[in-house]
Design an enzyme around this catalytic site. Structure first.
Site, PDB file in Angstrom:
ATOM      1  N   LYS A 105      -1.278   5.983 -12.977  1.00  0.00           N
ATOM      2  CA  LYS A 105      -2.370   5.019 -12.726  1.00  0.00           C
ATOM      3  C   LYS A 105      -3.231   4.872 -13.983  1.00  0.00           C
ATOM      4  O   LYS A 105      -4.331   5.401 -14.079  1.00  0.00           O
ATOM      5  CB  LYS A 105      -3.202   5.478 -11.519  1.00  0.00           C
ATOM      6  CG  LYS A 105      -4.058   4.379 -10.929  1.00  0.00           C
ATOM      7  CD  LYS A 105      -4.554   4.768  -9.555  1.00  0.00           C
ATOM      8  CE  LYS A 105      -5.595   3.834  -9.008  1.00  0.00           C
ATOM      9  NZ  LYS A 105      -5.135   2.453  -8.849  1.00  0.00           N
ATOM     10  N   TYR A 136      -7.224   6.264 -13.959  1.00  0.00           N
ATOM     11  CA  TYR A 136      -8.349   6.013 -13.060  1.00  0.00           C
ATOM     12  C   TYR A 136      -7.954   6.227 -11.615  1.00  0.00           C
ATOM     13  O   TYR A 136      -6.768   6.371 -11.296  1.00  0.00           O
ATOM     14  CB  TYR A 136      -8.911   4.603 -13.283  1.00  0.00           C
ATOM     15  CG  TYR A 136      -8.097   3.477 -12.687  1.00  0.00           C
ATOM     16  CD1 TYR A 136      -6.867   3.108 -13.231  1.00  0.00           C
ATOM     17  CD2 TYR A 136      -8.545   2.782 -11.573  1.00  0.00           C
ATOM     18  CE1 TYR A 136      -6.136   2.070 -12.680  1.00  0.00           C
ATOM     19  CE2 TYR A 136      -7.815   1.742 -11.017  1.00  0.00           C
ATOM     20  CZ  TYR A 136      -6.614   1.391 -11.573  1.00  0.00           C
ATOM     21  OH  TYR A 136      -5.884   0.367 -11.031  1.00  0.00           O
ATOM     22  N   LEU A 170       3.250   1.940  -8.198  1.00  0.00           N
ATOM     23  CA  LEU A 170       2.248   2.974  -8.010  1.00  0.00           C
ATOM     24  C   LEU A 170       2.461   3.601  -6.622  1.00  0.00           C
ATOM     25  O   LEU A 170       2.701   2.886  -5.658  1.00  0.00           O
ATOM     26  CB  LEU A 170       0.838   2.379  -8.098  1.00  0.00           C
ATOM     27  CG  LEU A 170      -0.239   3.467  -8.047  1.00  0.00           C
ATOM     28  CD1 LEU A 170      -0.312   4.210  -9.379  1.00  0.00           C
ATOM     29  CD2 LEU A 170      -1.594   2.893  -7.693  1.00  0.00           C
ATOM     30  N   GLU A 209       5.472  -4.794  -6.329  1.00  0.00           N
ATOM     31  CA  GLU A 209       4.213  -4.590  -5.597  1.00  0.00           C
ATOM     32  C   GLU A 209       3.259  -5.729  -5.945  1.00  0.00           C
ATOM     33  O   GLU A 209       3.578  -6.597  -6.757  1.00  0.00           O
ATOM     34  CB  GLU A 209       3.589  -3.230  -5.965  1.00  0.00           C
ATOM     35  CG  GLU A 209       3.330  -3.053  -7.444  1.00  0.00           C
ATOM     36  CD  GLU A 209       2.953  -1.623  -7.835  1.00  0.00           C
ATOM     37  OE1 GLU A 209       2.406  -0.878  -7.009  1.00  0.00           O
ATOM     38  OE2 GLU A 209       3.203  -1.271  -9.000  1.00  0.00           O
TER      39      GLU A 209
HETATM   40  N1  PMP Z   1      -0.211  -0.717  -6.644  1.00  0.00           N
HETATM   41  C1  PMP Z   1      -1.009  -1.017  -7.668  1.00  0.00           C
HETATM   42  C2  PMP Z   1      -0.425  -1.654  -8.881  1.00  0.00           C
HETATM   43  C3  PMP Z   1      -2.396  -0.731  -7.604  1.00  0.00           C
HETATM   44  O1  PMP Z   1      -3.196  -1.022  -8.641  1.00  0.00           O
HETATM   45  C4  PMP Z   1      -2.915  -0.162  -6.416  1.00  0.00           C
HETATM   46  C5  PMP Z   1      -4.388   0.129  -6.262  1.00  0.00           C
HETATM   47  N2  PMP Z   1      -4.920   0.835  -7.297  1.00  0.00           N
HETATM   48  C6  PMP Z   1      -2.035   0.136  -5.359  1.00  0.00           C
HETATM   49  C7  PMP Z   1      -0.682  -0.157  -5.509  1.00  0.00           C
HETATM   50  C8  PMP Z   1      -2.530   0.764  -4.084  1.00  0.00           C
HETATM   51  O2  PMP Z   1      -2.810   2.132  -4.255  1.00  0.00           O
HETATM   52  P1  PMP Z   1      -3.888   2.869  -3.365  1.00  0.00           P
HETATM   53  O3  PMP Z   1      -3.444   2.688  -1.933  1.00  0.00           O
HETATM   54  O4  PMP Z   1      -3.812   4.275  -3.794  1.00  0.00           O
HETATM   55  O5  PMP Z   1      -5.201   2.211  -3.632  1.00  0.00           O
END
Ligand code: PMP
Length: 286
Positions: free
Chosen positions: A150, A33, A206, A182
């Site tokens: 993701k 996603y 991620l 994270e």
């Molecule tokens: N880490 C995780 C585990 C996430 O789910 C997300 C958001 N989807 C992020 C980091 C941040 O990623 P982004 O800046 O691309 O939204």
């Protein structure tokens, strides 16, 4: 107004969009996603999300079922149809719905399931929530080893979020081998003096699209960036802490496991980065 959603090339009222019970996303969490934010009716960093989506699909041996141009057109059409001013577009692609349940992947020509829907969040870019900041708890990181992909396997982050709520907090930072990986749905940072510290990219986290943009802006603003692991103890001693994600932009963290960070308010570095990120994102939005 009934929300219009996208399902496999069609725009439908949300209650008419139906997916098979054999869908691999439903049975196996076999899907990926993206969430792209919308500000002033425009998409923030669409290109970054599209590139990461391609990578997630490739890593899982899934074909790209929709071209980048069609993806962009569908995002824009949903924003238009649903009159989204601030909010986001959620996109999910699963390995489709074979005739039965099987651990083995279905034949490669099984059509993928492509779903998109909008979420309206008026006031998303306002600073009300950021001025207050969020409180986090730490939990052990018990997710699988490919967090760089993701996928829609979000049960553990969901459990983390519930543990945080039960503790009267907003989110959880996950810890592995003594270091923060994270947040449940965001990347984590601490600030010491003029240095921003965040874990380096690997399969452990991620690769946040907001992270990439914020680190670029930080360097352009002559701030020092160190990409390395840090512990909860180090974070509790930091001048500031914050998280980034497509839906929260830059969000200050004012408490970690009950310890107040800095003076317990939004820090100057986080405030500045949020301002730069929102300004630059607005300018580049499409
Ligand atoms: N880490 C995780 C585990 C996430 O789910 C997300 C958001 N989807 C992020 C980091 C941040 O990623 P982004 O800046 O691309 O939204």
């Amino acid at each position: 107004m009934t929300r219009t959603v996208y399902l496999n090339g069609e725009y439908l009222p949300e209650h008419e969009a139906k997916v098979s019970i054999f869908d691999r996303g439903f049975l196996m969490a076999d899907g990926v996603y993206e969430v792209t934010s919308v500000i002033d009716g425009k998409l923030i960093d669409f290109d970054g999300h599209a590139v990461r989506l391609e990578r997630s699909l490739r890593e899982l041996d899934m074909a790209q079922p929709i071209s980048k141009e069609d993806l962009l057109a569908a995002h824009r059409e949903l924003v238009r149809l649903n009159e989204i001013d601030e909010g986001g577009v959620y996109l999910q692609i699963t390995r489709g719905a074979p005739a039965d349940r099987d651990f083995a992947y279905p034949p490669a020509d099984t059509p993928a399931t492509v779903v998109m829907f909008t979420q309206s969040k008026p006031g998303l870019s306002a600073n009300t929530a950021a001025a207050k900041g969020i409180k986090v708890i730490s939990i052990e990181d018990l997710r699988w080893g490919r967090r760089d992909i993701k996928t829609v396997q979000l049960l553990y982050p969901s459990m983390g979020k519930m543990a945080a709520k039960a503790a009267g907090c907003d989110d959880a930072w996950m810890v592995e081998d003594g270091a923060v990986t994270e947040g449940t749905s965001n990347n984590a940072y601490i600030v010491k003096g003029n240095t921003i510290i965040t874990r380096q990219l690997s399969n452990d986290i991620l690769h946040g699209i907001t992270r990439a943009a914020v680190l670029r802006f930080a360097k352009e603003a002559q701030m020092k960036v160190e990409e390395r692991p840090f512990s909860i103890a180090e974070a509790q001693e930091a001048d500031e802490a914050f998280v980034t994600s497509a839906t929260t932009f830059v969000m200050p963290v004012v408490e970690i496991d009950g310890a107040q960070i800095g003076d317990g308010k939004q820090g100057a570095v986080a405030a500045r980065l949020r301002e730069i990120y929102l300004d630059e994102s607005r300018k580049a939005a499409i």
